[in-house]
Motif scaffolding. Sequence first.
Motif, PDB file in Angstrom:
ATOM      1  N   SER A 148       0.813  -1.220   0.000  1.00 21.81           N
ATOM      2  CA  SER A 148       0.000   0.000   0.000  1.00 21.81           C
ATOM      3  C   SER A 148       0.847   1.270   0.000  1.00 21.81           C
ATOM      4  CB  SER A 148      -0.950  -0.003   1.202  1.00 21.81           C
ATOM      5  OG  SER A 148      -0.230  -0.140   2.430  1.00 21.81           O
ATOM      6  N   LEU A 149       1.850   1.346   0.873  1.00 16.58           N
ATOM      7  CA  LEU A 149       2.683   2.542   0.923  1.00 16.58           C
ATOM      8  C   LEU A 149       3.593   2.617  -0.294  1.00 16.58           C
ATOM      9  CD1 LEU A 149       3.410   5.031   2.551  1.00 16.58           C
ATOM     10  CD2 LEU A 149       5.116   3.675   3.786  1.00 16.58           C
ATOM     11  N   TYR A 150       4.046   1.476  -0.791  1.00 12.43           N
ATOM     12  CA  TYR A 150       4.889   1.443  -1.987  1.00 12.43           C
ATOM     13  C   TYR A 150       4.117   1.965  -3.202  1.00 12.43           C
ATOM     14  CZ  TYR A 150       8.343  -0.454  -5.289  1.00 12.43           C
ATOM     15  OH  TYR A 150       9.296  -0.608  -6.271  1.00 12.43           O
ATOM     16  N   ASP A 151       2.834   1.607  -3.279  1.00 10.50           N
ATOM     17  CA  ASP A 151       1.997   2.036  -4.409  1.00 10.50           C
ATOM     18  C   ASP A 151       1.515   3.472  -4.270  1.00 10.50           C
ATOM     19  OD1 ASP A 151       2.230  -0.472  -5.543  1.00 10.50           O
ATOM     20  OD2 ASP A 151       0.406  -1.237  -4.590  1.00 10.50           O
ATOM     21  N   LYS A 152       1.545   3.994  -3.061  1.00  4.63           N
ATOM     22  CA  LYS A 152       0.966   5.311  -2.800  1.00  4.63           C
ATOM     23  C   LYS A 152       1.693   6.419  -3.548  1.00  4.63           C
ATOM     24  CE  LYS A 152      -0.241   8.450   1.003  1.00  4.63           C
ATOM     25  NZ  LYS A 152      -0.215   8.642   2.471  1.00  4.63           N
ATOM     26  N   PHE A 153       3.000   6.317  -3.676  1.00  2.08           N
ATOM     27  CA  PHE A 153       3.798   7.362  -4.318  1.00  2.08           C
ATOM     28  C   PHE A 153       4.292   6.841  -5.672  1.00  2.08           C
ATOM     29  CE2 PHE A 153       4.212   7.842   0.249  1.00  2.08           C
ATOM     30  CZ  PHE A 153       3.908   9.188   0.450  1.00  2.08           C
ATOM     31  N   SER A 154       3.813   7.431  -6.743  1.00  2.00           N
ATOM     32  CA  SER A 154       4.203   6.957  -8.077  1.00  2.00           C
ATOM     33  C   SER A 154       5.616   7.379  -8.451  1.00  2.00           C
ATOM     34  CB  SER A 154       3.217   7.486  -9.122  1.00  2.00           C
ATOM     35  OG  SER A 154       3.211   8.918  -9.118  1.00  2.00           O
ATOM     36  N   ASP A 155       6.140   8.412  -7.816  1.00  2.11           N
ATOM     37  CA  ASP A 155       7.451   8.941  -8.189  1.00  2.11           C
ATOM     38  C   ASP A 155       8.541   8.574  -7.188  1.00  2.11           C
ATOM     39  OD1 ASP A 155       6.295  10.460  -6.184  1.00  2.11           O
ATOM     40  OD2 ASP A 155       7.222  12.342  -6.851  1.00  2.11           O
ATOM     41  N   LYS A 156       8.246   7.677  -6.250  1.00  2.00           N
ATOM     42  CA  LYS A 156       9.228   7.294  -5.244  1.00  2.00           C
ATOM     43  C   LYS A 156       9.404   5.774  -5.244  1.00  2.00           C
ATOM     44  CE  LYS A 156       7.995  11.095  -2.084  1.00  2.00           C
ATOM     45  NZ  LYS A 156       9.175  11.917  -2.383  1.00  2.00           N
ATOM     46  N   PHE A 157      10.526   5.364  -4.705  1.00  2.00           N
ATOM     47  CA  PHE A 157      10.853   3.961  -4.443  1.00  2.00           C
ATOM     48  C   PHE A 157      11.127   3.152  -5.723  1.00  2.00           C
ATOM     49  CE2 PHE A 157       7.274   4.810  -1.285  1.00  2.00           C
ATOM     50  CZ  PHE A 157       8.123   5.439  -0.390  1.00  2.00           C
ATOM     51  N   ASN A 158      12.177   2.395  -5.691  1.00  2.00           N
ATOM     52  CA  ASN A 158      12.458   1.348  -6.666  1.00  2.00           C
ATOM     53  C   ASN A 158      13.539   0.451  -6.071  1.00  2.00           C
ATOM     54  OD1 ASN A 158      15.237   2.152  -7.698  1.00  2.00           O
ATOM     55  ND2 ASN A 158      14.073   3.993  -8.273  1.00  2.00           N
ATOM     56  N   PHE A 159      13.757  -0.685  -6.696  1.00  5.19           N
ATOM     57  CA  PHE A 159      14.693  -1.667  -6.150  1.00  5.19           C
ATOM     58  C   PHE A 159      16.021  -1.706  -6.912  1.00  5.19           C
ATOM     59  CE2 PHE A 159      11.112  -3.149  -3.745  1.00  5.19           C
ATOM     60  CZ  PHE A 159      11.693  -3.658  -2.587  1.00  5.19           C
ATOM     61  N   GLN A 160      16.416  -0.549  -7.419  1.00  9.90           N
ATOM     62  CA  GLN A 160      17.783  -0.464  -7.926  1.00  9.90           C
ATOM     63  C   GLN A 160      18.721  -0.765  -6.748  1.00  9.90           C
ATOM     64  OE1 GLN A 160      18.842   3.368  -9.463  1.00  9.90           O
ATOM     65  NE2 GLN A 160      20.650   2.607 -10.533  1.00  9.90           N
ATOM     66  N   HIS A 161      19.781  -1.538  -6.993  1.00  8.04           N
ATOM     67  CA  HIS A 161      20.573  -2.025  -5.863  1.00  8.04           C
ATOM     68  C   HIS A 161      22.008  -2.325  -6.279  1.00  8.04           C
ATOM     69  CE1 HIS A 161      19.147  -5.580  -8.013  1.00  8.04           C
ATOM     70  NE2 HIS A 161      20.237  -6.200  -7.555  1.00  8.04           N
ATOM     71  N   LYS A 162      22.840  -2.519  -5.267  1.00  9.75           N
ATOM     72  CA  LYS A 162      24.217  -2.964  -5.469  1.00  9.75           C
ATOM     73  C   LYS A 162      24.511  -4.065  -4.462  1.00  9.75           C
ATOM     74  CE  LYS A 162      29.069  -1.544  -5.449  1.00  9.75           C
ATOM     75  NZ  LYS A 162      30.031  -0.423  -5.245  1.00  9.75           N
ATOM     76  N   VAL A 163      25.012  -5.197  -4.954  1.00  7.09           N
ATOM     77  CA  VAL A 163      25.378  -6.311  -4.074  1.00  7.09           C
ATOM     78  C   VAL A 163      26.823  -6.096  -3.626  1.00  7.09           C
ATOM     79  CG1 VAL A 163      25.577  -8.808  -3.830  1.00  7.09           C
ATOM     80  CG2 VAL A 163      23.813  -7.842  -5.322  1.00  7.09           C
ATOM     81  N   ASN A 164      27.009  -5.608  -2.410  1.00 12.38           N
ATOM     82  CA  ASN A 164      28.358  -5.380  -1.896  1.00 12.38           C
ATOM     83  C   ASN A 164      29.061  -6.702  -1.573  1.00 12.38           C
ATOM     84  OD1 ASN A 164      27.960  -2.430  -1.797  1.00 12.38           O
ATOM     85  ND2 ASN A 164      26.540  -2.916  -0.144  1.00 12.38           N
ATOM     86  N   HIS A 165      28.290  -7.629  -1.028  1.00 11.21           N
ATOM     87  CA  HIS A 165      28.863  -8.942  -0.714  1.00 11.21           C
ATOM     88  C   HIS A 165      27.745  -9.961  -0.590  1.00 11.21           C
ATOM     89  CE1 HIS A 165      31.514 -12.006   0.804  1.00 11.21           C
ATOM     90  NE2 HIS A 165      30.793 -12.144   1.884  1.00 11.21           N
ATOM     91  N   PHE A 166      28.013 -11.163  -1.113  1.00 14.17           N
ATOM     92  CA  PHE A 166      27.039 -12.244  -1.009  1.00 14.17           C
ATOM     93  C   PHE A 166      27.818 -13.554  -1.001  1.00 14.17           C
ATOM     94  CE2 PHE A 166      23.770 -15.218  -1.994  1.00 14.17           C
ATOM     95  CZ  PHE A 166      22.571 -14.626  -1.643  1.00 14.17           C
ATOM     96  N   SER A 167      27.608 -14.362   0.039  1.00  8.29           N
ATOM     97  CA  SER A 167      28.321 -15.637   0.128  1.00  8.29           C
ATOM     98  C   SER A 167      27.522 -16.611   0.974  1.00  8.29           C
ATOM     99  CB  SER A 167      29.723 -15.448   0.721  1.00  8.29           C
ATOM    100  OG  SER A 167      29.641 -15.003   2.067  1.00  8.29           O
ATOM    101  N   PHE A 168      27.911 -17.876   0.889  1.00  8.16           N
ATOM    102  CA  PHE A 168      27.290 -18.936   1.657  1.00  8.16           C
ATOM    103  C   PHE A 168      28.314 -19.559   2.592  1.00  8.16           C
ATOM    104  CE2 PHE A 168      24.724 -18.660  -2.165  1.00  8.16           C
ATOM    105  CZ  PHE A 168      23.434 -18.787  -1.690  1.00  8.16           C
ATOM    106  N   GLY A 169      27.843 -19.996   3.767  1.00  7.61           N
ATOM    107  CA  GLY A 169      28.721 -20.681   4.707  1.00  7.61           C
ATOM    108  C   GLY A 169      29.622 -19.727   5.448  1.00  7.61           C
ATOM    109  N   THR A 170      30.708 -20.283   6.025  1.00 11.20           N
ATOM    110  CA  THR A 170      31.679 -19.464   6.727  1.00 11.20           C
ATOM    111  C   THR A 170      32.261 -18.449   5.768  1.00 11.20           C
ATOM    112  OG1 THR A 170      32.214 -21.338   8.139  1.00 11.20           O
ATOM    113  CG2 THR A 170      33.773 -19.504   8.127  1.00 11.20           C
TER     114      THR A 170
END
Length: 400
Positions: A237-259
């Motif tokens: 609801s809040l995400y849809d409320k503003f048409s000119d705000k919010f998106n999921f552009q992103h940067k993966v700084n680090h991603f790993s599995f285990g130790t």
Amino acid sequence: MGKGPTLLNFDAFSKSTDDSRIKTTSGGILTLICFITTFILLLNEYSDYKRVVTRPELVVDRDRNKKLDINLDVTFPNMPCDMLSLDIMDLTGDIQIDLLTSGFTKIRLDRDGREIGEETMDVNEGVELISTDPNYCGSCYGSIDQANNENLPLEQRRCCNSCRAVRTAYAQVGWKFYDGKDIEQCEKEGYVQKINDRINEGCRVKGTGQINRIGGNVHFAPGASITAQDKHVHDLSLYDKFSDKFNFQHKVNHFSFGTDNHLTNEYVSTHPLDGRESTVAEKYQLYSYFLKVVNTRYEFLDGSIVNTNQFSASEHDRPLQGGRDDDHPNTIHARGGLPGVFFHFDISPMKIINREQYNKTWSAFMLGACAAIGGVLTVASVLDRTIWKVNKMLKDKKDT
């Protein structure tokens, strides 16, 4: 009676007499060439013997019943921390909802990407009572039936004593929560003011969660998440409320599995997503990463052992409205879905053991050295005999 065979009959190395030995210039040249060639071959043989190689071995992974850590550090420049949810779903049907409320660090970012605040979340956030009255039972505003509360003991009443409780109750019935405005609990906790003050911020999320060693997905999505009627849904609801705000552009700084072991440059492939950055900044966009994870162990010559998990990664993004887009003009995308970032993982039942070893054993080195010496001497002997016979033939022809 004749004499029987003696050891002399088995001598394969018959000796020539000294007076029959003839030294020639060509023989001297060949001898020098033999020394140089033999030295080079022995040097190469020794280098090959001392060379360290990594030999992989594929075995069945016997740690399948253990939980696997997943370490992530992702930056969202256009999503406030208070609107993000992180969930884990796997093929067993287990769902871990809203992991950002337990053990993860959320760092607030301004519009320029600078860090302006850090919050370490815990499961008790937002559950405090807004009243000191021990008999207080907050309203759920119709999302939960509270008609018979007055006839029940306090511990059995259905109450919403915090903003989080009201938000969860709304999600269970599919109601839109927006920013919690005019809800007493949210107003008194300062939730409404906080949401609106941070509406233009970004967020960086760091932490470690645990997953089962089977297929599933880890995803970031907007709004509170809930599982109701066998469906996993988010309050947009809040995400849809503003048409000119919010998106999921992103940067993966680090991603790993285990130790989380950082190996030397020779093994940088264990973290292939580090530094990956999205380029599409559309509001209703689904970003997907598909990961193939293999349990891996490194055994080094010095006796040290490193356990980690290698994985390969491929990515895809598509607009939720489906159809074609500028990035994929020849592809028709499916319609629907949830805006967010999904990491789909598939964990192999096999395990790779990488052992550091010398390229050759001592016996193999000695065999190679003897073969090099013997081969050079044999070839040189044949050449010398050939040259000698040719010279002798030419000399005899000249004399006649």
